[in-house]
Design a protein around this motif. Structure first.
Motif, PDB file in Angstrom:
ATOM      1  N   ASN A 213      -8.954  12.631   4.455  1.00 63.82           N
ATOM      2  CA  ASN A 213      -9.376  12.032   3.185  1.00 63.82           C
ATOM      3  C   ASN A 213     -10.872  11.815   3.188  1.00 63.82           C
ATOM      4  OD1 ASN A 213      -6.568  11.340   2.340  1.00 63.82           O
ATOM      5  ND2 ASN A 213      -6.711  10.053   4.168  1.00 63.82           N
ATOM      6  N   CYS A 214     -11.468  11.948   2.033  1.00 66.34           N
ATOM      7  CA  CYS A 214     -12.905  11.706   1.941  1.00 66.34           C
ATOM      8  C   CYS A 214     -13.233  10.849   0.732  1.00 66.34           C
ATOM      9  CB  CYS A 214     -13.668  13.022   1.799  1.00 66.34           C
ATOM     10  SG  CYS A 214     -13.619  14.038   3.270  1.00 66.34           S
ATOM     11  N   GLY A 215     -14.139   9.931   0.936  1.00 68.71           N
ATOM     12  CA  GLY A 215     -14.676   9.128  -0.163  1.00 68.71           C
ATOM     13  C   GLY A 215     -16.196   9.174  -0.080  1.00 68.71           C
ATOM     14  N   PRO A 298     -16.566   7.205  -5.970  1.00 65.43           N
ATOM     15  CA  PRO A 298     -15.187   7.260  -6.424  1.00 65.43           C
ATOM     16  C   PRO A 298     -14.259   6.701  -5.350  1.00 65.43           C
ATOM     17  CG  PRO A 298     -15.805   9.386  -5.527  1.00 65.43           C
ATOM     18  CD  PRO A 298     -16.975   8.448  -5.314  1.00 65.43           C
ATOM     19  N   VAL A 299     -13.029   6.496  -5.708  1.00 68.56           N
ATOM     20  CA  VAL A 299     -12.026   6.146  -4.712  1.00 68.56           C
ATOM     21  C   VAL A 299     -11.703   7.419  -3.929  1.00 68.56           C
ATOM     22  CG1 VAL A 299      -9.649   5.362  -4.378  1.00 68.56           C
ATOM     23  CG2 VAL A 299     -11.074   4.343  -6.168  1.00 68.56           C
ATOM     24  N   TYR A 300     -11.463   7.253  -2.641  1.00 68.56           N
ATOM     25  CA  TYR A 300     -11.253   8.429  -1.792  1.00 68.56           C
ATOM     26  C   TYR A 300     -10.020   9.236  -2.195  1.00 68.56           C
ATOM     27  CZ  TYR A 300      -7.582   5.941   0.789  1.00 68.56           C
ATOM     28  OH  TYR A 300      -6.433   5.283   1.132  1.00 68.56           O
ATOM     29  N   ASN A 346     -17.132   8.773   3.681  1.00 73.13           N
ATOM     30  CA  ASN A 346     -16.067   7.985   4.285  1.00 73.13           C
ATOM     31  C   ASN A 346     -14.910   8.918   4.571  1.00 73.13           C
ATOM     32  OD1 ASN A 346     -16.839   4.868   3.869  1.00 73.13           O
ATOM     33  ND2 ASN A 346     -17.604   6.091   2.178  1.00 73.13           N
ATOM     34  N   TRP A 347     -14.399   8.842   5.800  1.00 73.05           N
ATOM     35  CA  TRP A 347     -13.425   9.838   6.231  1.00 73.05           C
ATOM     36  C   TRP A 347     -12.288   9.170   6.995  1.00 73.05           C
ATOM     37  CZ3 TRP A 347     -11.864  10.908  11.191  1.00 73.05           C
ATOM     38  CH2 TRP A 347     -11.174  12.113  11.400  1.00 73.05           C
ATOM     39  N   SER A 348     -11.082   9.633   6.750  1.00 72.07           N
ATOM     40  CA  SER A 348      -9.941   9.151   7.532  1.00 72.07           C
ATOM     41  C   SER A 348      -8.868  10.228   7.526  1.00 72.07           C
ATOM     42  CB  SER A 348      -9.371   7.858   6.927  1.00 72.07           C
ATOM     43  OG  SER A 348      -8.798   8.144   5.664  1.00 72.07           O
ATOM     44  N   ASN A 356      -2.235   5.421   7.355  1.00 76.04           N
ATOM     45  CA  ASN A 356      -3.617   5.738   7.700  1.00 76.04           C
ATOM     46  C   ASN A 356      -3.736   5.661   9.225  1.00 76.04           C
ATOM     47  OD1 ASN A 356      -6.311   5.732   8.332  1.00 76.04           O
ATOM     48  ND2 ASN A 356      -6.902   4.226   6.779  1.00 76.04           N
ATOM     49  N   LYS A 452     -14.589  -5.736   7.235  1.00 73.00           N
ATOM     50  CA  LYS A 452     -14.990  -5.835   5.833  1.00 73.00           C
ATOM     51  C   LYS A 452     -16.172  -6.784   5.690  1.00 73.00           C
ATOM     52  CE  LYS A 452     -12.476  -3.379   2.976  1.00 73.00           C
ATOM     53  NZ  LYS A 452     -13.301  -2.223   2.729  1.00 73.00           N
ATOM     54  N   ARG A 457     -21.678  -5.089   9.850  1.00 74.76           N
ATOM     55  CA  ARG A 457     -22.048  -3.743   9.434  1.00 74.76           C
ATOM     56  C   ARG A 457     -23.360  -3.364  10.091  1.00 74.76           C
ATOM     57  NH1 ARG A 457     -19.838  -1.573   4.570  1.00 74.76           N
ATOM     58  NH2 ARG A 457     -17.690  -2.283   4.564  1.00 74.76           N
ATOM     59  N   ASN A 468     -11.007   0.825   8.569  1.00 76.68           N
ATOM     60  CA  ASN A 468      -9.843   1.720   8.632  1.00 76.68           C
ATOM     61  C   ASN A 468     -10.261   3.166   8.354  1.00 76.68           C
ATOM     62  OD1 ASN A 468     -10.414   1.657   5.939  1.00 76.68           O
ATOM     63  ND2 ASN A 468      -8.483   0.719   5.310  1.00 76.68           N
ATOM     64  N   LYS A 469     -11.547   3.424   8.522  1.00 77.62           N
ATOM     65  CA  LYS A 469     -12.102   4.754   8.246  1.00 77.62           C
ATOM     66  C   LYS A 469     -13.431   4.861   8.963  1.00 77.62           C
ATOM     67  CE  LYS A 469     -14.701   3.190   4.191  1.00 77.62           C
ATOM     68  NZ  LYS A 469     -14.740   1.795   4.056  1.00 77.62           N
ATOM     69  N   GLU A 471     -17.422   6.222   8.587  1.00 76.61           N
ATOM     70  CA  GLU A 471     -18.389   6.504   7.542  1.00 76.61           C
ATOM     71  C   GLU A 471     -19.494   7.361   8.156  1.00 76.61           C
ATOM     72  OE1 GLU A 471     -19.133   2.945   5.339  1.00 76.61           O
ATOM     73  OE2 GLU A 471     -21.015   3.708   4.542  1.00 76.61           O
TER      74      GLU A 471
HETATM   75  P1  ADP Z   1     -18.551   0.177   1.229  1.00 75.87           P
HETATM   76  O1  ADP Z   1     -18.537   1.102   2.374  1.00 75.87           O
HETATM   77  O2  ADP Z   1     -19.792   0.268   0.394  1.00 75.87           O
HETATM   78  O3  ADP Z   1     -18.137  -1.197   1.572  1.00 75.87           O
HETATM   79  P2  ADP Z   1     -15.867   0.774   0.430  1.00 75.87           P
HETATM   80  O4  ADP Z   1     -15.442   0.314   1.745  1.00 75.87           O
HETATM   81  O5  ADP Z   1     -15.217   0.158  -0.760  1.00 75.87           O
HETATM   82  O6  ADP Z   1     -17.432   0.661   0.229  1.00 75.87           O
HETATM   83  O7  ADP Z   1     -15.631   2.315   0.344  1.00 75.87           O
HETATM   84  C1  ADP Z   1     -16.573   3.277   0.176  1.00 75.87           C
HETATM   85  C2  ADP Z   1     -15.843   4.564   0.001  1.00 75.87           C
HETATM   86  O8  ADP Z   1     -14.905   4.734   1.061  1.00 75.87           O
HETATM   87  C3  ADP Z   1     -15.026   4.666  -1.277  1.00 75.87           C
HETATM   88  O9  ADP Z   1     -15.137   5.964  -1.771  1.00 75.87           O
HETATM   89  C4  ADP Z   1     -13.643   4.375  -0.776  1.00 75.87           C
HETATM   90  O10 ADP Z   1     -12.628   4.889  -1.622  1.00 75.87           O
HETATM   91  C5  ADP Z   1     -13.683   5.109   0.536  1.00 75.87           C
HETATM   92  N1  ADP Z   1     -12.551   4.767   1.417  1.00 75.87           N
HETATM   93  C6  ADP Z   1     -11.885   3.601   1.502  1.00 75.87           C
HETATM   94  N2  ADP Z   1     -10.855   3.731   2.367  1.00 75.87           N
HETATM   95  C7  ADP Z   1     -10.889   5.002   2.840  1.00 75.87           C
HETATM   96  C8  ADP Z   1     -10.100   5.739   3.743  1.00 75.87           C
HETATM   97  N3  ADP Z   1      -9.042   5.223   4.353  1.00 75.87           N
HETATM   98  N4  ADP Z   1     -10.437   7.028   3.967  1.00 75.87           N
HETATM   99  C9  ADP Z   1     -11.490   7.589   3.358  1.00 75.87           C
HETATM  100  N5  ADP Z   1     -12.251   6.939   2.500  1.00 75.87           N
HETATM  101  C10 ADP Z   1     -11.973   5.662   2.242  1.00 75.87           C
END
Ligand code: ADP
Ligand code: MG
Length: 721
Positions: A213-215, A298-300, A346-348, A356, A452, A457, A468-469, A471
């Protein structure tokens, strides 16, 4: 004049389009030929067959494809489409499409709209002008495009033109991938195979499929279109090759997450309307660190879809900008001295039943699974840091990686203190029996919440675990995510397999214990790539060298990793890219590096000669005349003006001699016919010569009469919108 004109632009030059006032849920995906549309429009049996083919990655028989094509055509025509196009991603970095009308002659003076399975499934663009990196010689120039069923067809609205776009792979007649999609799809299969093998070892017999998955978080700049077209460098090369830093940059940090200006917010709204109708789940929008810099995320989604969607998103950002009299800058470093743009990837990996694999869970079983996939990812990065670096190498990104704003060119893994201490406990053998209770006591279940928390960070890390992913933050804003994701998937597939081999070799005893032992053994070696500290610090550079981590500062150095025996055999082994295919990527990327810099150098030379020097000389001559007149009136020379003239004249000389030197080096480069050597020469000789001319010009900017300066300045471009 210039400024007044821009003022007028701001007041009247953009229109706020009317919001359609509709809830997103009512039109989300309405321009996609989605599963829902298929279900509504296809006969039940055809729909079932198509769904199975999509889900199980199987080919479609001709009759079924015909039925799908027909339904797709009717749907597209109802949406107003006159043409269809196979939409694909050649190795240029952007997308390509060739349009054909549905209408075909049907007797004298008549046409009928036709679209057959053959036209849906395969296209034949004249592909001879797309880069192939030596795969095709021109006499076998043709390639074909093949429908990718896993990404829905969509309607593209461009001015009056409405086109049905069919996401496709692009392949040569000898079967080599000429695009970015094909290897990404194959890498996803590789991850699936290795992960499924691992899951079976861990006792999971319910999941059927794993995918990546990619976000992608997309950063970009917007400037007024008037400024953009006044600058050849921005228009042709995407970045300002000249320009002094403004009095105010980003020091006040008043832009980041600040309230969004009306004009920009209207723009974002329009962008999102398009994205939503294309089924792209745009989620967040905000101001970024630099003035006039923004982000959309976008959402991943599944990697292949996310890659397609990111291409469409970049395209939408660009076309909608024009409507608002804005210009989009996707370049990684449009303005030297100001933060550049990246694309955090973002990758998982996850299973078809929603697990996941990088998510630490609540049960010991979840945690064992998490730990092994986590270790595999760290191992993958440790063994292939050079490949990851190569996957994001470009002339644009070189300006960013290593500057104190983006992750450094050294690829390391950030885990955060909690997770690191858990791994250290494992490495130290502190959990001796690996019982369920011990695994629970590791404290893994608290991790997603802890990560989170922003205090944990680390923005300086190129590859960070965020709950859970992972970056991957070194990706450039302009780049397709397809290749970085392909590399990531492939190296992780390999690492999973290597760990699975070790687990299998010790099978029979308690699985928890075996897994923990395997992890323990691995950590000793791979922990060198784990780094939680400040990636910008000089100390880290020294430390990284001690640890043997590669620090590949420039694209030409980095790209070599693509043709190492390690890389060639790895990609071949997993069927992601053949040796020829991977080598072709190396040649193309190397060539792009050269071509991009060529354009920049030509812009710089031309702008210096035809804009900067004439302006400076005009001012110089005015100053000289003024000195002569003042002298004749007062009887003595005005010392201050003379001083100004002297300084100005010296700077003009510096610009001219810098320019001559640059032209000389550029000419010398033209005689280097080995492209690899040429790229290196560009990075070692040409770029420094460009910087030297630039710095003289930037000094000149601070001396010459503002009315005479021929280019919009940084402060104007970045602060007037
Ligand atoms: P930030 O890193 O700025 O805190 P988020 O954690 O909300 O932001 O997510 C940033 C991006 O990572 C978004 O595109 C989100 O959908 C994506 N993301 C969240 N969970 C996953 C996942 N399990 N695998 C891949 N991408 C994810
Ligand atoms: Mg992020």
């Amino acid at each position: 004049m210039r400024r007044n004109k821009i003022g007028i632009t701001y007041e009247r030059g953009y229109e706020v389009s009317k919001s359609n006032g509709k809830a997103i849920s009512t039109f989300f995906g309405e321009d996609t030929f989605s599963l829902k549309v298929m279900q509504e429009r296809l006969p039940k049996a055809v729909y079932k067959k198509t769904l199975t083919a999509i889900q199980e990655d199987l080919p479609l028989d001709l009759d079924t494809a015909d039925a799908v094509a027909n339904a797709m055509k009717d749907w597209a025509i109802e949406k107003g489409a006159t043409h269809y196009a196979h939409w694909f991603q050649p190795m240029t970095g952007i997308t390509a499409e060739k349009h054909d009308a549905f209408a075909e002659p049907d007797g004298p003076g008549r046409v009928i709209e036709l679209f057959s399975a053959k036209q849906l499934v395969q296209g034949e663009p004249d592909a001879s002008s797309f880069p192939s990196g030596g795969i095709r010689s021109t006499f076998e120039a043709r390639g074909y495009t093949a429908w990718d069923m896993s990404s829905p067809a969509f309607i593209r609205r461009n001015g009056l033109g409405i086109t049905l776009c069919i996401p496709s792979a692009f392949i040569s007649y000898t079967g080599e991938a000429l695009d970015k999609k094909t290897p990404l799809l194959k890498s996803d299969r590789a991850v699936n195979k290795s992960s499924m093998r691992m899951l079976k070892l861990l006792g999971n017999h319910t999941s059927k499929k794993v995918n990546s998955n990619c976000g992608p978080e997309q950063e970009y700049f917007l400037i007024d279109k008037d400024y953009y077209y006044k600058r050849q460098d921005l228009t042709l090369a995407g970045r300002a090759v000249i320009g002094a830093p403004p009095a105010k940059g980003q020091e006040l940090e008043d832009q980041y997450f600040g309230s969004i200006k009306e004009r920009i917010q209207s723009y974002m709204h329009d962008v999102e309307q398009v994205l939503y109708s294309l089924g792209i789940p745009a989620k967040t929008r905000h101001n970024e660190v630099a003035p006039s810099q923004f982000e959309i995320a976008p959402v991943y989604e599944a990697a292949n879809l996310a890659a397609d969607h990111n291409q469409l998103l970049m395209d939408t950002l660009k076309t909608v900008a024009k409507r608002h009299n804005l210009s989009l800058l996707l370049h990684e470093k449009p303005f030297a001295g100001i933060n550049g743009s990246g694309k955090h990837l973002n990758w998982s990996i996850s299973t078809d039943d929603g697990i996941n694999l990088l998510n630490p869970g609540k049960t010991p079983h979840d945690n064992i699974q998490f730990l092994i996939f986590l270790t595999a990812t760290i191992k993958a990065v440790f063994e292939n840091a050079d490949l990851l670096r190569a996957s994001v190498a470009s002339s644009g990104n070189d300006h960013r990686l290593g500057a104190n704003e983006a992750p450094p060119a050294i690829i390391s893994v950030f885990l955060g203190s909690q997770l690191l201490s858990i791994l250290e406990d494992i490495e130290a053998g502190n959990i001796s029996k690996a019982t369920d209770k011990e695994i629970i006591d590791l404290g893994l279940s608290a991790l997603p919440i802890l990560s989170k928390d922003n205090t944990d960070r680390n923005r300086t890390s190129p590859f960070a675990f965020t709950g859970n992913k992972f970056e991957f933050r070194a990706v450039g804003s302009e780049q397709s995510i397809a290749f970085p994701a392909t590399v990531l998937n492939t190296i992780v597939a390999d690492a999973i397999d290597k760990l699975a081999d070790k687990i299998e070799a010790n099978k029979g005893s308690d699985i928890n214990k075996v897994v923990i032992e395997v992890i323990r053994g691995e950590l000793k070696e791979i922990k060198a790539v784990i780094f939680n500290g400040d990636g910008y610090s000089e100390a880290w550079h020294t430390e990284a060298e001690k640890r043997g981590l590669p620090n590949l500062r420039t694209t030409p150095e980095a790209l070599e990793a693509l043709i190492s025996e390690k890389a060639l055999s790895l990609f071949e082994k997993y069927g992601v890219l053949s040796r020829v295919e991977l080598k072709s990527r190396f040649y193309i990327r190397n060539e792009r590096y050269i071509r991009n810099i060529d354009i920049e150098v030509k812009c710089l030379i031309n702008m210096t000669q035809t804009q900067i020097l004439p302006a400076a000389i005009g001012y110089q001559s005015g100053l000289a005349k003024s000195i002569a007149r003042v002298t004749s009136v007062l009887g003595s020379e005005p010392a201050a003006q003379k001083e100004m003239l002297k300084e100005l004249s010296e700077t003009i000389s510096a610009v001219k001699s810098g320019l001559d030197k640059l032209s000389e080096i550029f000419k010398a480069a033209a005689d280097i016919h080995d492209e690899t050597k040429k790229a290196k020469f560009y990075s070692t000789d040409l770029l420094p010569a460009m910087n030297s001319v630039r710095s003289s010009i930037d000094s000149l900017e601070g001396m010459v009469d503002d009315e005479k300066w021929p280019l919009p300045k940084y402060w104007e471009m970045l602060f007037i919108s």
